[in-house]
Design a protein around this motif. Structure first.
Motif, short mmCIF file in Angstrom:
data_model
loop_
_atom_site.label_atom_id
_atom_site.label_comp_id
_atom_site.label_asym_id
_atom_site.label_seq_id
_atom_site.Cartn_x
_atom_site.Cartn_y
_atom_site.Cartn_z
N ARG A 53 0.83 -1.21 0.00
CA ARG A 53 0.00 0.00 0.00
C ARG A 53 0.87 1.25 0.00
O ARG A 53 0.58 2.23 -0.71
N ASP A 54 1.95 1.24 0.77
CA ASP A 54 2.83 2.39 0.82
C ASP A 54 3.52 2.62 -0.52
O ASP A 54 3.66 3.76 -0.97
N ASP A 55 3.91 1.53 -1.19
CA ASP A 55 4.51 1.66 -2.52
C ASP A 55 3.51 2.29 -3.49
O ASP A 55 3.89 3.11 -4.34
N LEU A 56 2.25 1.92 -3.36
CA LEU A 56 1.22 2.49 -4.23
C LEU A 56 1.03 3.97 -3.92
O LEU A 56 0.99 4.80 -4.85
N GLU A 57 0.94 4.31 -2.65
CA GLU A 57 0.71 5.69 -2.27
C GLU A 57 1.86 6.59 -2.70
O GLU A 57 1.65 7.75 -3.10
N GLN A 58 3.08 6.07 -2.63
CA GLN A 58 4.26 6.85 -3.02
C GLN A 58 4.56 6.75 -4.52
O GLN A 58 5.58 7.27 -4.98
N ARG A 59 3.67 6.09 -5.27
CA ARG A 59 3.78 5.95 -6.72
C ARG A 59 5.04 5.18 -7.14
O ARG A 59 5.58 5.40 -8.22
#
Length: 276
Positions: free
Chosen positions: A140-146
């Motif tokens: 999820r963090d990887d997604l949020e940080q693009r």
């Protein structure tokens, strides 16, 4: 709080309106966005999920639903899809299939980024369970940080986007005086069984579950600050006796016609938003 009585305007919004009226600036072009009102059963009726935007954000300090702007990748990449196809969504939202896919993907992506809820499953008939462990949080963090895209995340996990879990509700456009404007499609969705919301968004400083009617009452009392799109949506959902009624109401709603609140500053002591 009825439409005729209008809706209170927060001081920061009034300041933006007055500054814009004397600036001679042209209105900003609205960015297409999506937001999701998550619902879950409660002892009495049902509850909705609200987040309070941090002060540094656009509309900071306001309670709203998880959501945000459409990302270019939301319409340009392949994603395994279940439920109504993009062309069908396009008819519902009065958009091209590609634009409709972008809005639906943005809704699902944002609710995962901001609330930790994933509207996807291993096949078209199931939804993934708990997604709160360290592995999912890293994803999820990887997604949020693009660092990764939503379609890539789903493909790695062998998951299909469940577009049928999103119910179209309405469309709101930010008034012309705001420096940051959005053309936002509103959806409602039932919290999937086995999942839970988490206070993880960098864009929120408080989250809560509350019955929609109670949230409206607290907003009227000045305890919760909301803009008309949030307050009106909660009021409309609160009129439904149960979650099945919410789904029935969604099927009959116009989710394509834009609503843009009008701010009346004629009474300097009582600025109000109106919807007509």
């Amino acid at each position: 709080m009825t439409k005729d009585r209008g809706y209170p305007a927060p001081p920061a919004v009034v300041e933006h309106a007055r500054r814009f009226s004397t600036s001679g600036d042209r209105p900003a072009i609205p960015r297409v966005a999506a937001t999701v009102l998550l619902l879950r059963p409660a002892r009495e009726g049902f509850e909705g999920y609200l987040i309070r935007r941090v002060a540094a954000m656009a509309f900071g300090g306001m309670y709203a639903f998880p959501g945000g702007g459409v990302d270019p990748s939301d319409s340009t990449v392949h994603v395994d899809w279940a439920g109504p196809e993009p062309a069908s969504w396009g008819e519902t939202l009065a958009l091209t299939p590609a634009a409709a896919q972008a809005v639906v993907c943005a809704a699902a992506r944002e609710v995962f980024e901001e609330a930790g809820v994933l509207l996807a499953g291993p096949d078209p008939s199931r939804v993934v369970g708990d997604v709160s462990d360290e592995g999912w949080e890293a994803a999820r963090d990887d997604l949020e940080q693009r660092r990764t895209g939503f379609a890539e995340l789903l493909a790695r996990r062998g998951l299909t986007l469940r577009s049928d879990l999103l119910l179209p509700w309405s469309r709101w456009v930010t008034p012309e005086f705001e420096p940051r404007r959005f053309d936002t499609y509103f959806f409602v969705a039932l919290l999937p069984e086995g999942q839970r919301t988490r206070d993880i968004s960098r864009e929120a400083d408080r989250t809560l579950w509350m019955r929609p009617g109670e949230a409206c009452e607290r907003a009227r009392a000045g305890e919760l600050t909301m803009l008309p799109p949030t307050l009106v949506t909660l009021s409309e959902v609160a009129a439904c006796p149960d979650l099945a009624a919410v789904a029935r109401a969604a099927s009959a709603r116009d989710a394509a016609t834009a609503i843009m609140p009008r701010l009346d500053l004629s009474d300097p002591d009582r600025p109000r938003f109106y919807l007509t």
